[in-house]
Design an enzyme around this catalytic site. Structure first.
Site, mmCIF file in Angstrom:
data_model
loop_
_atom_site.group_PDB
_atom_site.id
_atom_site.type_symbol
_atom_site.label_atom_id
_atom_site.label_comp_id
_atom_site.label_asym_id
_atom_site.label_seq_id
_atom_site.Cartn_x
_atom_site.Cartn_y
_atom_site.Cartn_z
ATOM 1 N N HIS A 46 57.004 34.269 -27.513
ATOM 2 C CA HIS A 46 57.180 35.270 -26.230
ATOM 3 C C HIS A 46 58.565 35.834 -26.933
ATOM 4 O O HIS A 46 59.537 35.068 -26.921
ATOM 5 C CB HIS A 46 57.150 34.542 -24.976
ATOM 6 C CG HIS A 46 57.938 35.476 -24.102
ATOM 7 N ND1 HIS A 46 58.107 35.069 -22.766
ATOM 8 C CD2 HIS A 46 58.072 36.943 -24.005
ATOM 9 C CE1 HIS A 46 58.449 36.278 -22.105
ATOM 10 N NE2 HIS A 46 58.272 37.136 -22.809
ATOM 11 N N MET A 105 55.115 39.230 -16.511
ATOM 12 C CA MET A 105 56.264 38.226 -16.364
ATOM 13 C C MET A 105 56.211 37.932 -14.739
ATOM 14 O O MET A 105 56.385 39.166 -13.778
ATOM 15 C CB MET A 105 57.659 38.690 -16.707
ATOM 16 C CG MET A 105 57.882 38.916 -18.261
ATOM 17 S SD MET A 105 57.830 37.120 -18.893
ATOM 18 C CE MET A 105 59.037 36.156 -18.001
ATOM 19 N N HIS A 132 54.477 27.296 -25.843
ATOM 20 C CA HIS A 132 55.074 28.660 -25.532
ATOM 21 C C HIS A 132 56.673 28.655 -26.024
ATOM 22 O O HIS A 132 57.534 27.638 -25.766
ATOM 23 C CB HIS A 132 55.059 29.008 -24.167
ATOM 24 C CG HIS A 132 55.471 30.164 -23.625
ATOM 25 N ND1 HIS A 132 54.539 31.346 -23.944
ATOM 26 C CD2 HIS A 132 56.903 30.797 -23.160
ATOM 27 C CE1 HIS A 132 55.593 32.318 -23.298
ATOM 28 N NE2 HIS A 132 56.482 32.115 -23.088
ATOM 29 N N SER A 164 56.446 25.556 -22.039
ATOM 30 C CA SER A 164 57.379 26.613 -22.628
ATOM 31 C C SER A 164 58.272 25.415 -22.874
ATOM 32 O O SER A 164 59.072 24.754 -22.259
ATOM 33 C CB SER A 164 58.022 27.294 -21.563
ATOM 34 O OG SER A 164 59.348 27.878 -22.092
ATOM 35 N N ASP A 215 60.025 30.598 -26.626
ATOM 36 C CA ASP A 215 60.754 31.865 -25.969
ATOM 37 C C ASP A 215 61.733 32.261 -26.922
ATOM 38 O O ASP A 215 63.006 31.468 -26.840
ATOM 39 C CB ASP A 215 61.353 31.404 -24.773
ATOM 40 C CG ASP A 215 60.297 31.485 -23.500
ATOM 41 O OD1 ASP A 215 59.578 32.334 -23.308
ATOM 42 O OD2 ASP A 215 60.166 30.418 -22.804
ATOM 43 N N PHE A 269 65.554 33.204 -18.242
ATOM 44 C CA PHE A 269 65.954 32.086 -17.732
ATOM 45 C C PHE A 269 64.578 31.268 -17.148
ATOM 46 O O PHE A 269 63.892 31.722 -16.675
ATOM 47 C CB PHE A 269 67.282 31.544 -16.916
ATOM 48 C CG PHE A 269 68.308 32.432 -17.536
ATOM 49 C CD1 PHE A 269 69.356 31.702 -18.150
ATOM 50 C CD2 PHE A 269 68.604 33.889 -17.058
ATOM 51 C CE1 PHE A 269 70.345 32.342 -18.773
ATOM 52 C CE2 PHE A 269 69.624 34.564 -17.782
ATOM 53 C CZ PHE A 269 70.534 33.720 -18.530
ATOM 54 N N GLY A 270 64.658 29.718 -17.369
ATOM 55 C CA GLY A 270 63.636 28.954 -16.851
ATOM 56 C C GLY A 270 64.065 28.674 -15.562
ATOM 57 O O GLY A 270 65.208 28.977 -15.069
ATOM 58 N N GLY A 271 63.291 27.932 -14.658
ATOM 59 C CA GLY A 271 63.578 27.515 -13.366
ATOM 60 C C GLY A 271 63.817 28.660 -12.268
ATOM 61 O O GLY A 271 64.366 28.073 -11.429
ATOM 62 N N GLY A 312 57.354 26.132 -17.724
ATOM 63 C CA GLY A 312 58.406 25.246 -18.449
ATOM 64 C C GLY A 312 58.840 24.286 -17.700
ATOM 65 O O GLY A 312 58.530 22.848 -17.983
ATOM 66 N N MET A 352 64.873 34.470 -27.693
ATOM 67 C CA MET A 352 65.799 35.336 -26.810
ATOM 68 C C MET A 352 67.118 35.713 -27.756
ATOM 69 O O MET A 352 67.654 35.056 -28.559
ATOM 70 C CB MET A 352 66.290 34.630 -25.568
ATOM 71 C CG MET A 352 65.109 34.197 -24.762
ATOM 72 S SD MET A 352 66.108 33.772 -23.276
ATOM 73 C CE MET A 352 64.446 32.905 -22.476
ATOM 74 N N MET A 406 61.742 38.115 -26.403
ATOM 75 C CA MET A 406 62.380 38.621 -25.758
ATOM 76 C C MET A 406 63.722 39.158 -26.370
ATOM 77 O O MET A 406 64.788 38.934 -26.377
ATOM 78 C CB MET A 406 62.790 37.776 -24.401
ATOM 79 C CG MET A 406 61.636 37.477 -23.287
ATOM 80 S SD MET A 406 61.898 36.036 -22.387
ATOM 81 C CE MET A 406 61.442 34.783 -23.714
ATOM 82 N N ASP A 410 54.071 34.162 -16.650
ATOM 83 C CA ASP A 410 55.135 33.234 -17.131
ATOM 84 C C ASP A 410 56.362 33.379 -16.193
ATOM 85 O O ASP A 410 56.927 34.241 -16.011
ATOM 86 C CB ASP A 410 55.433 33.684 -18.607
ATOM 87 C CG ASP A 410 56.755 33.207 -19.292
ATOM 88 O OD1 ASP A 410 57.045 31.999 -18.617
ATOM 89 O OD2 ASP A 410 57.288 33.613 -20.287
ATOM 90 N N GLY A 411 56.714 32.371 -15.653
ATOM 91 C CA GLY A 411 57.756 32.456 -14.861
ATOM 92 C C GLY A 411 57.797 31.762 -13.348
ATOM 93 O O GLY A 411 56.836 32.420 -12.700
ATOM 94 N N GLY A 412 58.291 30.574 -13.076
ATOM 95 C CA GLY A 412 58.067 29.889 -11.591
ATOM 96 C C GLY A 412 56.653 29.687 -11.426
ATOM 97 O O GLY A 412 56.236 29.199 -10.298
#
Ligand code: DX5
Ligand code: ZN
Length: 221
Positions: A64, A135, A31, A8, A33, A141-143, A195, A35, A66, A173-175
């Site tokens: 993606h 998700m 990827h 990402s 994002d 947010f990333g991280g 990401g 937003m 959002m 997607d995420g973490g």
């Protein structure tokens, strides 16, 4: 089952995006994002940037969205040439019609669900989609930390896809990191967005290889 790893660019350097996508040329897809500061409390980029990325990226775009009012805005991203366009179930009035509009414009159609959104209402609609994105953090947010409580949705999706012999990619997607990718792979994911676990490393190609290998080692039986 093929494992796909999609870095990402949310965690990349936004003023050097051409160089940043060139660094991940060994990945499957990039990827992207999008937003809108409305569906999520963060703002990234829109069609103009996605069109430029499409022109310069060495690998296809996995967009993606959002954004609110996905029915209205998603088809435009397919027209830009994105390989896949994923929109949120929570942001669309007619998910099947929007998926059809994406396919008609030559993109793979993806449906995303936030951590708190049940998957059951969508299981019977799977043939309308080419991928489903579960998700594994709250979008925006990333991280953030991976939410293992989302894994039952992935298991339900994997069971439905396999039972009906569908070719629907299951994305998380995420973490996603070396610590968590195996959990999602075991639950049935085959497509992994990362990401910070990619762009947070100096050796991004090494990170891509290691994440792919970790997912493959825990592949769903
Ligand atoms: C979050 C985005 C993700 C984000 C993931 O809303 O959809 O794609 O970039 O970042 P990491 O992998 O750092 O959780
Ligand atoms: Zn994303």
């Amino acid at each position: 089952m093929t494992v796909r790893l999609n870095p990402s660019i949310l965690s990349a350097d936004f003023v050097n995006l051409q160089a940043e996508v060139e660094r991940i040329a060994s990945a499957d897809l990039v990827h992207v994002d999008v937003m809108d500061n409305h569906f999520v409390p963060n703002l990234t980029f829109g069609p103009q940037m996605v069109g430029r990325l499409q022109a310069v990226s060495p690998i296809p775009l996995d967009v993606h969205l959002m954004i609110s009012d996905a029915d209205r805005w998603a088809p435009g991203y397919a027209e830009l040439g994105a390989f896949s366009v994923t929109f949120h179930a929570e942001a669309a009035a007619d998910v099947v019609a929007t998926a059809r509009a994406l396919r008609e414009r030559g993109a793979r159609a993806g449906l995303a669900v936030k951590p708190g959104t049940p998957i059951e209402p969508y299981l019977e609609l799977l043939p309308a989609f080419d991928q489903v994105l579960v998700m594994t953090v709250e979008p925006g947010f990333g991280g953030q930390s991976f939410m293992p409580e989302t894994m039952p949705k992935l298991r339900a999706l994997r069971a439905a896809v396999d039972a009906h012999g569908l070719d629907v990619w299951l994305q998380v997607d995420g973490g996603i990191s070396l610590d968590t990718i195996g959990i999602a792979a075991e639950a049935g994911a085959d497509t992994f967005v990362a990401g910070s676990a990619v762009y947070g490393r100096d050796d991004v190609a090494g990170a891509i290889d290691e994440l792919r290998a970790a997912a493959a080692a825990h592949r769903h039986a």
